[in-house]
Structure formats: C-alpha cells, structure tokens
Design a protein around this motif. Sequence first.
Motif, PDB file in Angstrom:
ATOM      1  N   ALA A   4       0.812  -1.209   0.000  1.00  0.00           N
ATOM      2  CA  ALA A   4       0.000   0.000   0.000  1.00  0.00           C
ATOM      3  C   ALA A   4       0.852   1.268   0.000  1.00  0.00           C
ATOM      4  O   ALA A   4       0.583   2.208  -0.732  1.00  0.00           O
ATOM      5  N   TYR A   7       5.175   8.947  -6.907  1.00  0.00           N
ATOM      6  CA  TYR A   7       4.411   9.490  -8.023  1.00  0.00           C
ATOM      7  C   TYR A   7       3.727  10.795  -7.636  1.00  0.00           C
ATOM      8  O   TYR A   7       3.657  11.728  -8.420  1.00  0.00           O
ATOM      9  N   MET A   8       3.213  10.821  -6.413  1.00  0.00           N
ATOM     10  CA  MET A   8       2.546  12.043  -5.970  1.00  0.00           C
ATOM     11  C   MET A   8       3.540  13.199  -5.984  1.00  0.00           C
ATOM     12  O   MET A   8       3.235  14.303  -6.414  1.00  0.00           O
ATOM     13  N   MET A   9       4.761  12.897  -5.510  1.00  0.00           N
ATOM     14  CA  MET A   9       5.788  13.923  -5.482  1.00  0.00           C
ATOM     15  C   MET A   9       6.066  14.444  -6.902  1.00  0.00           C
ATOM     16  O   MET A   9       6.148  15.641  -7.126  1.00  0.00           O
ATOM     17  N   GLN A  10       6.174  13.512  -7.842  1.00  0.00           N
ATOM     18  CA  GLN A  10       6.405  13.910  -9.232  1.00  0.00           C
ATOM     19  C   GLN A  10       5.294  14.813  -9.743  1.00  0.00           C
ATOM     20  O   GLN A  10       5.549  15.833 -10.373  1.00  0.00           O
ATOM     21  N   LYS A  11       4.052  14.419  -9.463  1.00  0.00           N
ATOM     22  CA  LYS A  11       2.927  15.189  -9.961  1.00  0.00           C
ATOM     23  C   LYS A  11       2.894  16.576  -9.325  1.00  0.00           C
ATOM     24  O   LYS A  11       2.657  17.581  -9.992  1.00  0.00           O
ATOM     25  N   LEU A  12       3.131  16.621  -8.025  1.00  0.00           N
ATOM     26  CA  LEU A  12       3.123  17.919  -7.346  1.00  0.00           C
ATOM     27  C   LEU A  12       4.263  18.790  -7.853  1.00  0.00           C
ATOM     28  O   LEU A  12       4.114  19.986  -8.045  1.00  0.00           O
ATOM     29  N   ARG A  13       5.406  18.152  -8.094  1.00  0.00           N
ATOM     30  CA  ARG A  13       6.567  18.906  -8.569  1.00  0.00           C
ATOM     31  C   ARG A  13       6.303  19.501  -9.962  1.00  0.00           C
ATOM     32  O   ARG A  13       6.657  20.627 -10.235  1.00  0.00           O
ATOM     33  N   SER A  14       5.638  18.709 -10.816  1.00  0.00           N
ATOM     34  CA  SER A  14       5.412  19.195 -12.175  1.00  0.00           C
ATOM     35  C   SER A  14       4.483  20.406 -12.184  1.00  0.00           C
ATOM     36  O   SER A  14       4.457  21.171 -13.135  1.00  0.00           O
ATOM     37  N   LEU A  15       3.713  20.597 -11.106  1.00  0.00           N
ATOM     38  CA  LEU A  15       2.867  21.784 -11.016  1.00  0.00           C
ATOM     39  C   LEU A  15       3.460  22.823 -10.072  1.00  0.00           C
ATOM     40  O   LEU A  15       2.794  23.780  -9.693  1.00  0.00           O
ATOM     41  N   GLU A  75       3.609   5.045  -4.350  1.00  0.00           N
ATOM     42  CA  GLU A  75       2.596   6.047  -4.634  1.00  0.00           C
ATOM     43  C   GLU A  75       3.074   7.437  -4.267  1.00  0.00           C
ATOM     44  O   GLU A  75       2.842   8.390  -4.989  1.00  0.00           O
ATOM     45  N   SER A  76       3.748   7.531  -3.122  1.00  0.00           N
ATOM     46  CA  SER A  76       4.151   8.876  -2.726  1.00  0.00           C
ATOM     47  C   SER A  76       5.233   9.419  -3.655  1.00  0.00           C
ATOM     48  O   SER A  76       5.335  10.621  -3.844  1.00  0.00           O
ATOM     49  N   MET A  95       6.342  21.709  -5.053  1.00  0.00           N
ATOM     50  CA  MET A  95       7.393  21.152  -4.185  1.00  0.00           C
ATOM     51  C   MET A  95       8.600  22.065  -4.201  1.00  0.00           C
ATOM     52  O   MET A  95       8.935  22.623  -5.218  1.00  0.00           O
TER      53      MET A  95
END
Lengths: 421, 270
Positions: free
Chosen positions: B252, B259-267, B256-257, B270
Amino acid sequence: MTDKPKTVIIGTDGVPFEMIEHFAQTGVMPNTARLIADGTFAKMQSSIPEVSSVAWSSMITGANPAEHGIFGFIELHPNSYRMRFPNYNDVKAPTFWDKRDGKSVIINVPSTYPVRPMNGVLISGFVSIDINKSVYPPDLVPTLQSFDYRLDVDARKAHQSMDLFLEDVEATLQGRIKAYRYLWDYCDWNTFMLVFTGTDRLLHFLWSAYEDKNHAHHAAFVDHFRKIDEVVGEIAGKLTDDDLLIMHSDHGFERLDHEVFVNYLLAENGFLQFKQDTDPALENICPDTKAFALDPARIYLNLKGKYPAGNVNPAGAETILDEIEDLFTEFQIDGRKVIRDVYRKADIYTGPYIESAPDLILVANAGFNLKGKIGADALYSKGIFTGKHTQDTAFLLIKGPHNPEKLPNPPKVSDIPAIFM
Amino acid sequence: MSSALSHLDKLENQSIFIIREAYSQFRDVAMLWSIGKDSTCLLWLVRKAFFDRIPFPCLHIDTGYKFKEIYEFRDKYAKEWNLDLLVARNEEAIAAGMGPDKSKFNCCNELKTVALKQAIAKHGFKALYLGIRRDEHGIRAKERVFSPRDEDFEWDYKNQPPELWDQYKTKAAEEEHIRVHPLLGWREIDIWEYVKRENIPTTSLYFAKNGIRFRSIGCETCCGPVASEADTIDKIVEELKTTNISERSGQAQDKESDYMMQKLRSLGYM
C-alpha cells in the motif's frame, strides 16, 4: 430517472470570476452567459491557503481546514521532517455525499483518492495514482478505460512540449466528457458533480496565452473553454426549472510576475539554518532553526518536542511570530509589497485539528506566487509558469431554486454545500 | 544451466563474505527476519556462513497485523533451525490501538520504525543485517552494502562511502548503526532460483491460489495480491521473466508517494 429535483455541480478548477465574465461577454461561453443572466453570479473566496487540496476539501465538507484537517498538499510525518502527502483518508470531516440522502455521482474532485465505498459513484481526482483505487464501484474501471479515461493531465508534458501537453489536456477532457455522459444514466442519483481540472493546468502554463491574442496557443486555450461551455449547455438542457445547477471554481488565477521563496527569506534572516556541508533539505535543518515553511506559504515554528531538532519553547513562540510577521509585512520586491495578509492560525481556523495548523499563513499580493520550496537559489525567480492562484477571485454561479439573500457576501468555497443541503 | 549455477554461486559467495566480514567487525549484531522470501534467503546464507550455529539473534518486528501464515512459519522454523529469535513489538502503541485504520503512515512508523528503535536501544546492536535488494524499488538503487544510519535512523544517501571495487567501509561512528545488506546485488528472480536450488522453505502466500498470489508480504492489512496462476517455483520464475508489473505493486504505502511527489513537482508544489 425519478422526477425529484436534482442538484448538479460543475466544477472548473482555478477559473477566475473575471475570465468567466469575459468569455460569457465575448461569446466563447454562450451557455454559461445564459446561466449568468438567469441566476446568481458572484466572486467567491477560496480557502487559505488557496491550493486545490485545501479548497476542494473545504468545498466538499463545507468545513474549514481545522475541521477537515487538510492544510496543504504536503505534511510532515509525526516527530520528523520527512514529507508525506495527505489524501482522502486524511479528510476528517464528512463530505456532502456522506451526509446526503440518495445516490451521488462524483467525478474528478481533487483530494478524494483513494476512493472508499459510498452511495453512488466516486471517481477521484488530483492526486490520483492507481485507477484501481480511484473508482467506486470498482467494476466501472473497464468501462472507463474503454473511454480512454485519464485520471489527470500529465503536467510533466508541459515541461517537454506545449503541443504534447495540449494534446493530453484535450484527450483528458474528452475522456471526462464520455464518463459523465455514461454515468448520467447509470443510476438514479439526486446529486451529480463533474469537475474539470484541465482548466487549472492550462492556467498554470498558459496564462500568457489567455492574455496575448497573438500567442501560439491562444486559440487552443480559448477552445478548451468553448468545449466546457458546450458541456454546460448540454447539462443545462437536461434539467428543469426545479433542478439546481451550480457552477464554480475552487480558486482564481492571475498573471504570475515572480515566484517568491518563503524559506529563502526565512534563511536569509536567520530563522532557518541548515547543517554545514549538507544540501538544503528539511531533514538537514539544524537546531538553531526557529521556523520553516511548507508549500505554499505555511510557516511552522520549530517547536521543541514537536520536531527532532525543535528548539523553540512555547514561551518564546509569540516573540518569534511577531518578528516573522514584521519581516513579511515589510517585505518588498521592486518597490511593491509582496504580502497581502499575515494570519495566525487562530485568525482563520477553528476546529478540532487546529493544533496541526501552521503557526503563520501568508497570502500574497497580486502577481507574487509564494512557494515553500527548500533550496531555491534566489529569493525570487520566474520559471515555466505564467499564471498563479488567487485567493479572492474564484467564482460561484447558481441557477435554479435558491435564496440569494442567504448567501454570505462574499461567499466562501466552504459555503457551497449549504446551498443545496 | 551451468552458467546459471555459477551466477548463483557467485552471489552466494559474495553474500557469505559480507556476512562474515560484518560479524567480525561488529560482534553486537542481529539480523532482521521478516519471514519473507528475501530475509529467509538471507537467513539461509547466514546459517551457511556459520555452519548452522548463528552467533547472533534473529529479530522479527511484529506489528501484530502479519498474516497468520507468517507467524506459523516463524515459529516452526525458529524451532527447527534452533534460532535465537527475538520478537520486537511496540506494546505501548499496540495497547493504545494503533492500526492502519488510524493512518497507514503513523501505523508503520509506530509499529515498525519505533519498535525497531526500541529493540536496538534495548540490545545495543551496532549493526543489523537486512535482506533488501537494489531492484526492489528506485530509492534502493542508491543503497550501499554497508549503509550507515544516524541515531534518528536518518539515511543520508548523498553522503555515503562509494564502495568501488567491493571495498566496503565497515567502521561506524559512535552514534551510528550500520545496516548490512548482503543481498543487495540479488534480483527477485535470483532469489527464486536460489530458493529452488537450495530447496529453501517459503510461506504458501507466495504461491497462487484461486488466481492470485503475493509477490511481497508483510502486514495482512496493507498487502495486496497480484493476479497470477504461478503455483510452483518454476512457474514463478517463468512469470518473473515476462511480467512488467513491479514487485511491490501490492504494497500500500510505497511508490505512490513518489508518483505524488512527481505530480506535485510538475505543477510547482514542491
């Protein structure tokens, strides 16, 4: 479908009041213009801070962050400086679909990942990772995949090629539209919510294209809003005068002049220090640190007992907060004041989770985008982004049975559930 | 076939060398045994390295939420192999009702990390053997065979000895403990081929029943199975040769975190 009055909510992430007004007046969004003429149209306040996770958590729960527990996209693990990313499991207040009788269909609301069972359909939005944890009931996954349903625009593409990014924005929109059309008749719902998040992505990277008619991507930008308006028209056409249609954004947007790095200013003024010969990272702060910020501009005192290298005693906290407040109140770039407001947590939050709230929260003046990045190499800069969120220019549009007198002035994003509950 | 054997022989020799080297340096050591396939392989190698008489304890961090097969396996083989088994539990947190329903992050932190910290403090271990492998997860690619951790367990991955040409830095500062990773260079498929060659027992959870099996095991509450028909070691090896699903996809709280970091970084968050 029963004949009971229905509530439909169309969310458009990040779209400012002025942009809706402009597109309504210039014929880009004629269906939205008709709703404005027949309904209530108001400028709305976002949450503080004005980021999607906080704003949408406030919208769906009708609560403030100290009640729902979401203060930003990033939190720290207990007694540590390691980051973690709160999700739907961390939203501690019930959502309107948890409380409301009857079935709800909820598509693409940020901060609802991973989904859990509810009465109806829930497809989670940003930040969703695994489709199998993003769809309830799970047997809808193959159908959605057959629509090429995408959980989110891949914003990394904008860093490579705007054309690839725009293709992805369009494909994501089309998948979302197919999903909404399929789910409209999927069950006997009385609340339907559809959120478009491509708008926010466009606004981050291509605000410049909105402002400049000669921009290479101006037509693509405007076209995206035209397509959303067509969906608005399609949905409005399915409703009767007894049904309620709400259209809104979670925060506004405006031109970005400077990204401003809050931790850089804290470090420059001695509030934040890193261990010698280490990279600037929260894990490497040294015990002389008085305060640090998490994105976008949430400042936390480095309290003794709360953090591994904490050294601020509660008795000294107020003095340090005053010093930081003075620092930011006076802070100017190019002769313009950067900070609109400095809030203490008790100024803006009330509820059982107030202890988790930041000690100070900053809201910026126009053009300044506050960032919590650690290790920026200058106090301010300008990168790929041309637009930034605003706290006070979201919009709210209501058509159907409602009492405009009961609406607070100005309304806040957390006031929305009260309109139909 | 003969080249496959020599590949496993090389891995085995190198791991046994690391195991003996670490013991001669530190003495106050223990090995973490999660009862999973990797740490059971490690245990097998440790037994070989010390001719079945392991001169240190095997430490099981017990959250109380493990699969029942894991407990049965642990107790059976602890007895059969005559292990000095230490079970570490954060009893205080368990009594206070900590569980994954509260928060997965807090649960892992309290029942695993804190329980391990308590055990290290109580027994004064200077080094710990772990069965981690580089190919499990992106972040583990940065690991070293001898990997220092500070008193807060923090791993400063940008400040590690380089370990070129298998030259290991085996000394630790006072406040550090060293994590020793004898299986670092093994791949998932090496583990299974070695399990087969040596006939090492593993729990039944790894073998497909009703179209599903576990590729990675831990707490029952936070592990998901993968779709699979592989009910024998041979079929598992075949499956690993063709799959493009990651080993820990069932866990679990893992990538995932990232990927979340990547997504947040791309916007820009971060």
